[in-house]
Design a protein around this motif. Sequence first.
Motif: not given
Length: 270
Positions: A13, A50, A240, A242
Amino acid sequence: MPPVTTTEAGYVSIVQLTDSHLFADHSARLLGLDTFASLNAVIDQVLDEVDQMDLVLATGDITQDGSEGGYQRFIEAIGRLPAACRWIPGNHDDAALMATLGDASGLNADWIDLANWRIVLLDSSIPGAVPGRLDAEQLDHLDAALASAGERHVLVCLHHHPIDIESDWMNPLGLQNADEFLQRVDSNANIRGLLWGHIHQQLDAMRGKVRLLATPSTCIQFDAHSADFATDTQSPGYRWLRLHTDGSIETEVSRLPAGRFVPDPDASGY
């Protein structure tokens, strides 16, 4: 600055913050906008949104004035985040000063290995110039990172855009030796994504199997596809990511609510 730790989830992450354009002078503004306040508002939103955070990437133009005070304000702001941060310089930065401060605060890295991913950090800045270039040392650094990555998937980060972004005024201010860089990208099957800042707008595209990602600034935004310099009324934001074990990338941009931190349309001085 906390160390980078190995992720325990099924993905890595990452939060990207870019183009914060901070000043040492607390009263200074960029096109009428308080860049320190907008950065902190974005960080507030990161903290709200987050849940897991393995790494924060700051992809250049940390400051507007290249000042130690501006960098210290950035370090203060990101200290509120629960993950380690690593940074790279942009065209408004003082790369030498960042290297010194980064050594002292743990913000420098050539690359970071997390789970089965390698995140490579490149300095595309040219002292005293707006466009970017990866000099021989940086290209050698990239080659070494790729050669030693083993079976890891790779995300490559830099400040300047290496592709045409369909903006007449911004295109010449990108990576001057993009062809040299992209030859390496195209010939390496481990590279899964390229991540940059500089353009103050959102971009999500593909080059073959490689994800191409650019991210809004934490302060002012540029109008996409504009022929001449123009700002946009969209709010500041962050990205963000992943990074999954199979090499896929899940990512979105998150912005502050509409109408927050909009630049003064009559202001100048960028």
